[in-house]
Design an enzyme around this catalytic site. Structure first.
Site, PDB file in Angstrom:
ATOM      1  N   TRP A  75       0.826  -1.211   0.000  1.00 17.26           N
ATOM      2  CA  TRP A  75       0.000   0.000   0.000  1.00 17.26           C
ATOM      3  C   TRP A  75       0.853   1.250   0.000  1.00 17.26           C
ATOM      4  O   TRP A  75       0.481   2.267  -0.594  1.00 17.26           O
ATOM      5  CB  TRP A  75      -1.010  -0.039   1.153  1.00 17.26           C
ATOM      6  CG  TRP A  75      -1.960  -1.178   0.969  1.00 17.26           C
ATOM      7  CD1 TRP A  75      -2.049  -2.314   1.721  1.00 17.26           C
ATOM      8  CD2 TRP A  75      -2.923  -1.329  -0.098  1.00 17.26           C
ATOM      9  NE1 TRP A  75      -3.006  -3.148   1.199  1.00 17.26           N
ATOM     10  CE2 TRP A  75      -3.553  -2.575   0.096  1.00 17.26           C
ATOM     11  CE3 TRP A  75      -3.309  -0.546  -1.170  1.00 17.26           C
ATOM     12  CZ2 TRP A  75      -4.561  -3.054  -0.766  1.00 17.26           C
ATOM     13  CZ3 TRP A  75      -4.306  -1.012  -2.026  1.00 17.26           C
ATOM     14  CH2 TRP A  75      -4.914  -2.248  -1.814  1.00 17.26           C
ATOM     15  N   ASP A 107      -0.912   6.549   6.646  1.00 18.63           N
ATOM     16  CA  ASP A 107      -2.003   5.669   6.220  1.00 18.63           C
ATOM     17  C   ASP A 107      -2.231   4.685   7.367  1.00 18.63           C
ATOM     18  O   ASP A 107      -1.460   3.753   7.573  1.00 18.63           O
ATOM     19  CB  ASP A 107      -1.604   4.929   4.936  1.00 18.63           C
ATOM     20  CG  ASP A 107      -2.655   3.898   4.522  1.00 18.63           C
ATOM     21  OD1 ASP A 107      -3.673   3.745   5.224  1.00 18.63           O
ATOM     22  OD2 ASP A 107      -2.442   3.233   3.477  1.00 18.63           O
ATOM     23  N   LYS A 139     -12.124  -1.607   7.918  1.00 21.51           N
ATOM     24  CA  LYS A 139     -11.440  -2.535   8.829  1.00 21.51           C
ATOM     25  C   LYS A 139     -11.922  -2.293  10.270  1.00 21.51           C
ATOM     26  O   LYS A 139     -12.621  -3.115  10.840  1.00 21.51           O
ATOM     27  CB  LYS A 139      -9.925  -2.403   8.708  1.00 21.51           C
ATOM     28  CG  LYS A 139      -9.402  -2.917   7.350  1.00 21.51           C
ATOM     29  CD  LYS A 139      -8.574  -1.890   6.699  1.00 21.51           C
ATOM     30  CE  LYS A 139      -8.038  -2.175   5.323  1.00 21.51           C
ATOM     31  NZ  LYS A 139      -8.148  -3.414   4.659  1.00 21.51           N
TER      32      LYS A 139
HETATM   33  N1  PMP Z   1      -3.967   1.206   2.806  1.00 25.34           N
HETATM   34  C1  PMP Z   1      -3.981   0.068   3.508  1.00 25.34           C
HETATM   35  C2  PMP Z   1      -3.061  -0.090   4.672  1.00 25.34           C
HETATM   36  C3  PMP Z   1      -4.897  -0.945   3.171  1.00 25.34           C
HETATM   37  O1  PMP Z   1      -4.920  -2.084   3.864  1.00 25.34           O
HETATM   38  C4  PMP Z   1      -5.762  -0.752   2.058  1.00 25.34           C
HETATM   39  C5  PMP Z   1      -6.799  -1.768   1.659  1.00 25.34           C
HETATM   40  N2  PMP Z   1      -6.743  -3.005   2.156  1.00 25.34           N
HETATM   41  C6  PMP Z   1      -5.662   0.434   1.334  1.00 25.34           C
HETATM   42  C7  PMP Z   1      -4.775   1.403   1.748  1.00 25.34           C
HETATM   43  C8  PMP Z   1      -6.550   0.699   0.158  1.00 25.34           C
HETATM   44  O2  PMP Z   1      -7.826   0.933   0.593  1.00 25.34           O
HETATM   45  P1  PMP Z   1      -9.072   1.198  -0.378  1.00 25.34           P
HETATM   46  O3  PMP Z   1      -9.396  -0.101  -1.011  1.00 25.34           O
HETATM   47  O4  PMP Z   1     -10.113   1.695   0.565  1.00 25.34           O
HETATM   48  O5  PMP Z   1      -8.669   2.228  -1.374  1.00 25.34           O
END
Ligand code: PMP
Length: 377
Positions: free
Chosen positions: A119, A189, A213
């Site tokens: 991510w 994040d 989450k």
């Molecule tokens: N950052 C992290 C740490 C994640 O775990 C995720 C999704 N699992 C995301 C960003 C992306 O999230 P989204 O699908 O809501 O864009």
């Protein structure tokens, strides 16, 4: 039609609740049962409104109270001071990869990114489309089994900001502490460990977290941002992506994800009732300890993650004999333990133990792992 439809509905609801399994999915993820029950009870008519939350205007006084209540409760949970704005947005955490750069990365500057997993890499990919990025450190060559250490960070004191990921959902690592960044604004994040423990918000310039989450259903992202940083977006930034525009409109520049905000508000009330983030942190530590203690005393399973960076939210583990993976997952399903398959880039299993996973679910998981070892070890 039955003579007493609401009694029949309640009976169906009770039997559906009894069907619930322990859901270890990394997100969208398990929600607190009392929250789901309240949503179900009030779904047809929000008390006092005579309409479903799904039908209500985002400008209605009832929704105003829901949004205001959610913000007030979240501020209390975090101990957030007045100089931070809180924004409820759509678009997922991935939109924040771009919005952070649109709002904070000036044309003549650069930003530092700490790469601890997939991510973070995605965040870099988006930021690079908008400006200059410096990779302050990366543990990619080690398969992201740990997060970069403080002494490995090549930080630029003139950076517009430093971006890091506090919990790496796929690899199961969690930063033990915030990186020390001097006076440079710290952007985080926190999607997969938000509200799982006590933090000092004062250390952060901006925190963002996708809801699916620890907060609520998919479709909502919460952004907490220091007010003095607002107001200098890239000139091409559309209004809807401008934090200042969104903050000044109290998250109502356009229609916010009303249903997700409503559920998030109920989750915050649930957390407050439970005893707040300190209590939640203790429970999460106890849950994670159950799994790690077992992993540490068996040869049958293996934890690929560096001990000091073990996540309390997402716990990947492998079977020494990978040929048994399919059988493990099949039997786990039969025991009501679901969504344990690991991410394809790591393999094996992953148990996500978010706030709403009850400790009983973790006991059930460890008991099953023991039994599976006894039968196949
Ligand atoms: N950052 C992290 C740490 C994640 O775990 C995720 C999704 N699992 C995301 C960003 C992306 O999230 P989204 O699908 O809501 O864009």
């Amino acid at each position: 039609m039955t003579a007493n439809p609401s009694a029949a509905t309640a009976a169906v609801a009770a039997s559906r609740a009894a069907e619930r399994v322990y859901n270890f999915n990394p997100g969208p993820a398990v929600l607190p049962l009392p929250v789901l029950e309240e949503v179900q009870r009030d779904l047809l008519a929000l008390p006092g409104a005579g309409m479903s939350i799904l039908e209500i205007s985002h400008r209605a006084k009832e929704f105003d109270a829901i949004l205001g209540g959610a913000e007030a409760d979240l501020r209390k949970l975090l101990g957030l001071s007045e100089n931070y704005q809180m924004i409820f947005l759509g678009g997922g955490a991935s939109l924040q990869f771009a919005m952070v750069a649109m709002n904070f990365l000036p044309g003549d500057g650069s930003a530092d990114y700490i790469i601890s997993g997939h991510w973070a890499q995605q965040a870099v990919k988006e930021a690079k489309k908008l400006g200059k990025v410096n990779i302050a450190a990366s543990t990619e060559t080690e398969g992201f089994v740990r997060v970069p250490r403080q002494e490995e960070l090549r930080l630029d004191p003139g950076a517009a900001y430093v971006h890091f990921t506090s919990n790496n959902t796929i690899y199961g690592t969690e930063a033990p502490a915030e990186p020390e960044v001097g006076g440079v604004p710290l952007v985080c994040d926190a999607s997969s460990n938000f509200l799982s423990r006590v933090i000092d918000p004062g250390k952060y310039a901006l925190i963002y977290a996708g809801a699916q989450k620890n907060i609520g259903p998919a479709g909502l992202t919460i952004v907490i941002v220091r007010e003095d940083l607002l107001g200098q977006p890239l000139p091409t930034t559309p209004s809807v992506f401008d934090y200042k525009v969104q903050a000044e409109a109290d998250s109502m520049h356009n229609t916010p994800p009303t249903f997700a905000v409503y559920i998030a508000g109920l989750v915050f009330q649930w957390l407050k009732k439970l005893g707040g983030l300190k209590k939640m942190e203790e429970i999460n530590a106890a849950k994670a300890r159950l799994v790690y203690d077992y992993l540490d005393q068996t040869e049958f399973y293996h934890s690929p993650v560096a001990r000091e960076d073990r996540s309390r939210m997402n716990i990947p583990f492998t079977l020494r004999n990978a040929a048994l993976d399919g059988e493990f997952l099949k039997q786990a399903e039969r025991h009501g333990l679901t969504q344990l398959k690991g991410h394809r880039s790591v393999g094996g299993m992953r148990a996500s133990l978010y706030n709403a996973m009850p400790i009983e679910g973790v006991h059930a998981l460890v008991a099953f792992m023991r039994e599976f070892e006894r039968n196949h070890g």
